[in-house]
Structure formats: C-alpha cells, structure tokens
Enzyme design. Sequence first.
Site: not given
Ligand code: GAR
Length: 197
Positions: A113, A151
């Site tokens: 993740n 997490d």
């Molecule tokens: C990213 O910033 C990732 O780190 C976050 O969602 C975004 C997805 O962007 N993930 C979380 O918050 C998970 N808890 P993307 O769809 O453009 O890859």
Amino acid sequence: MTNSDSRPTLAILISGRGSNMVAIARTCLSGALNARVTLVISNRPDAPGIEAAREMGIDTAVIDHKAFASRQAFDDALHERLMSVKPDWIVLAGFMRILTEDFVNRWQGRMLNIHPSLLPKYPGLDTHARAIAAGDRHAGASVHIVSPELDAGPVVAQVRVPIESDDTADTLAQRVLQEEHGLYIKALQLCVGKMDQ
Ligand code: GAR
C-alpha cells in the site's frame, strides 16, 4: 502477452484518479520494472483510473462496494476476482477501503500500500492537514506491506517532502504525489525483484 511471459504479475486496486497505477503500468510497459499489470480493480464505478487502465490495454473490473451487504461479502468478491488472475502481488494505489483481517491474511506478505505520510505518523485520513497543523517540517509518503492493522505494516520505502510555510493540504498533497510515483516503483523493484520463483 504470451503464456511464456514469466514476469511477476501485479493486480492494482484503486478508488479514484489512479495516477500511481498509471505510473506503475507505464514503467512495466517500458521494461524498467520487471513485472506486468494483469488486472486493475476499482471499488468505485466512476473512478477515472479505470478508463486510464483500459486505454493502456489492461483488463479492468469494477466491484462496487455499495452493492454488498457487508465488508466481508465485498472482500470475498474481491478475493474471488483476484483469484481469477492469481497475481503475485496486490498493489493498493489510492484504494480507499479498509480490508478485513481475513482478506489481508489470505494475501499476507504479497500486498503493498502507499500512504501519504511518513508512517508511523498519521495513519488514516487527512494526513497532510494533520502534518501542517502539527507544525511538522516534513511530510511524505510511505510504501508498506499491508497488515491487518490500518497503515501499520512494515515500511518498505519512504520519501520526505519539505513543508513550505504557505502550504495548504492541497498544495502539499500535489507535491507529495509527484514523489509517490517514483517511490512506488522503487518499492516494487525491491519487493518484486526479491521474489523467489
Ligand atoms: C495518493 O496520494 C495515495 O497516497 C493516497 O491516495 C492518493 C491516490 O492517488 N492513498 C491513501 O490515502 C491511502 N490511505 P492516485 O489515485 O492518483 O494514485
């Protein structure tokens, strides 16, 4: 792809934009990451990343969590769809669902993740706003092995991004996201490259 393709396979789970997914898929296509993306699954029917994956010629599936009566029922459907391709690794890339312990245990040690904070700081949501509110000098992102606790699994790689005095959660999120793509690829090179197969 022919059946003789022995590269490790990835199934990528998304909920939205999918920019990490696209970066990973492009890097596989370029040969810079020795893996191939065999399936992209979204739990949201309107996730823009699903169209982006289709345009790259990747098989896609939508499993709408709202159609299931329980978290367990959704995770069972997700597991079944994943078993149809039996990926070597599951890659969570902006997948905004908490997975059941059962599901995590079934894929233990084979699921990564990306989380937008310097774990163990700020598990959960609103990571950038929390880092700014705390007066932190750095934010960042972490790639970790998924464990049943949210997490909290072992961190594989992290990137630090300075917080500027005029940053908002949005401006900081944009700068961190730019670093996330390279971070995820580095983590995959470390983990997938280590596969004993
Ligand atoms: C990213 O910033 C990732 O780190 C976050 O969602 C975004 C997805 O962007 N993930 C979380 O918050 C998970 N808890 P993307 O769809 O453009 O890859």
